[in-house]
Design a protein around this motif. Structure first.
Motif, PDB file in Angstrom:
ATOM      1  N   TRP A  48       0.846  -1.208   0.000  1.00  0.00           N
ATOM      2  CA  TRP A  48       0.000   0.000   0.000  1.00  0.00           C
ATOM      3  C   TRP A  48       0.871   1.243   0.000  1.00  0.00           C
ATOM      4  N   PRO A  49       0.470   2.299  -0.696  1.00  0.00           N
ATOM      5  CA  PRO A  49      -0.578   2.343  -1.700  1.00  0.00           C
ATOM      6  C   PRO A  49       0.069   2.070  -3.057  1.00  0.00           C
ATOM      7  N   HIS A  51       0.566  -0.981  -6.510  1.00  0.00           N
ATOM      8  CA  HIS A  51      -0.085  -1.466  -7.721  1.00  0.00           C
ATOM      9  C   HIS A  51       0.815  -2.579  -8.241  1.00  0.00           C
ATOM     10  N   ASN A  73      -3.285  -7.233  -9.233  1.00  0.00           N
ATOM     11  CA  ASN A  73      -3.740  -6.126  -8.409  1.00  0.00           C
ATOM     12  C   ASN A  73      -4.705  -6.756  -7.411  1.00  0.00           C
ATOM     13  N   TYR A  77      -7.652  -2.601  -5.428  1.00  0.00           N
ATOM     14  CA  TYR A  77      -6.631  -1.874  -6.191  1.00  0.00           C
ATOM     15  C   TYR A  77      -6.869  -1.972  -7.690  1.00  0.00           C
ATOM     16  N   ARG A  82     -13.581  -3.923  -5.733  1.00  0.00           N
ATOM     17  CA  ARG A  82     -13.438  -3.163  -4.493  1.00  0.00           C
ATOM     18  C   ARG A  82     -14.706  -3.359  -3.669  1.00  0.00           C
ATOM     19  N   PHE A 233      -5.078   5.476  -8.647  1.00  0.00           N
ATOM     20  CA  PHE A 233      -5.714   5.887  -7.389  1.00  0.00           C
ATOM     21  C   PHE A 233      -6.703   7.039  -7.584  1.00  0.00           C
ATOM     22  N   THR A 236      -9.689   4.844  -8.272  1.00  0.00           N
ATOM     23  CA  THR A 236     -10.215   3.959  -7.219  1.00  0.00           C
ATOM     24  C   THR A 236     -10.403   4.633  -5.877  1.00  0.00           C
ATOM     25  N   GLY A 241      -7.702  -0.005  -0.164  1.00  0.00           N
ATOM     26  CA  GLY A 241      -6.417  -0.374   0.423  1.00  0.00           C
ATOM     27  C   GLY A 241      -6.363  -0.106   1.914  1.00  0.00           C
TER      28      GLY A 241
END
Length: 322
Positions: A48-49, A51, A73, A77, A82, A233, A236, A241
């Protein structure tokens, strides 16, 4: 953001195009290389954070060395699922995703490599599903001994309410929103190396980083590489995360009845300048571990890509020859 080749990032390193694979009730975005090496799998698990792209330097070398390289992923992520429920990110779900990924490819077991939170998940996987793991490589985060009180309670007592693990749990949603105020600034400020030592400041250290106008140290990656993370990010957000952190006490309870010894061969790679604490009694719980240190900070495989890759390949070769 779907695939990252030279045309997308301006890099010379070609990163594979992803596929979406249904596993364990979710869909994972998975990048593969070395499919011609079927039967010799190695799974790379980001932190985190991060990929899957954080393993871009290792993927080609591992494929060239004869491995079927599988880089998901993980849930929360990229273009992976999610789920909305916080408890869908506990160690049972996260390790279950990896087991189901092996099932998808028809593999009994694999070598698993994890950085940061990915290392925590791989350690947990080795405990919960020991027959599916034939070796562990952990970067930055060592095996976490399960003490007498839940981890977040322990951290709160020792490190205080502003420590980011504690803050994420006690003030859900606050940090997520700050990071999303300016995703580029947060990730630019976070992905740094050779950061000079400084006195701790009051408040959540990651929120302080997210709001800093000027980053410290030097960038870990170039602008086009950073853009891959920022784009992911921005799409998402950070809550998926962060939900991994919000399950740490739940994980403590879930691991209560599990044999706490990791019996598989293991390689532990530390960064000498990493702020993550080393495990003093590592061999008590991971008796078959080799430990090495590299002159870098937290983002080990991106700060020292050649040295990291060489260390992993040497350890793999020694295992194969044993």
């Amino acid at each position: 953001m779907t695939g990252f080749g030279p045309q997308d990032t301006g890099m010379t390193t070609d990163f594979p195009e992803p596929t979406r694979i249904s596993v364990n009730g979710v869909e994972l975005e998975v990048f593969e290389a070395g499919r011609q090496n079927a039967g010799n799998p190695i799974v790379l698990c980001h932190g985190w954070p991060e990929h899957a792209f954080s393993w871009r330097h290792q993927v080609p070398a591992l494929a060239a060395a004869g491995y079927h390289v599988i880089v998901p992923n993980q849930r929360g992520y990229g273009n992976s699922s999610r789920p909305a429920e916080v408890t869908d990110y506990d160690i049972e779900h996260l390790s279950g995703d990896l087991v189901a990924l092996l099932d998808h490819y028809g593999y009994e077991d694999a070598t698993f490599v994890g950085h940061d939170w990915g290392a925590f998940v791989v350690w947990g996987l080795a405990l919960l599903h020991p027959n599916r793991v034939n070796g562990v490589v952990a970067l930055s985060v060592p095996y976490q001994e399960r003490g007498e009180i839940p981890w977040i309670d322990f951290m709160e007592a020792v490190l205080g309410p502003d420590f980011y693990f504690v803050h994420f749990n006690r003030q859900p949603g606050v940090a997520d929103a700050v990071f999303e105020e300016d995703t580029f600034r947060f990730l630019r400020n976070l992905y740094r190396k050779n950061v000079p030592p400084a006195e701790p400041q009051p408040g959540n250290s990651l929120i302080n980083i997210a709001r800093a106008e000027t980053p410290l140290g030097e960038p870990v990656m170039n602008d086009s590489e950073l853009a891959v993370f920022v784009s992911a990010f921005e799409s998402t957000g950070f809550t998926g995360g962060i939900n991994w952190y919000r399950n740490l006490d739940r994980d403590w309870h879930l691991l209560a009845e599990v044999d706490p010894i990791v019996r598989q061969p293991a390689l532990m790679i530390y960064g000498d300048r990493d702020t993550v604490a080393r495990a003093e009694g590592l061999t008590e719980h991971v008796p078959n571990v080799q430990v090495i240190s590299l002159d870098c900070g937290h983002w080990i495989q991106q700060e020292k890509p050649r040295e990291t890759t060489e260390a992993i390949l040497k350890w793999l070769a020694n295992r194969a020859a044993a």
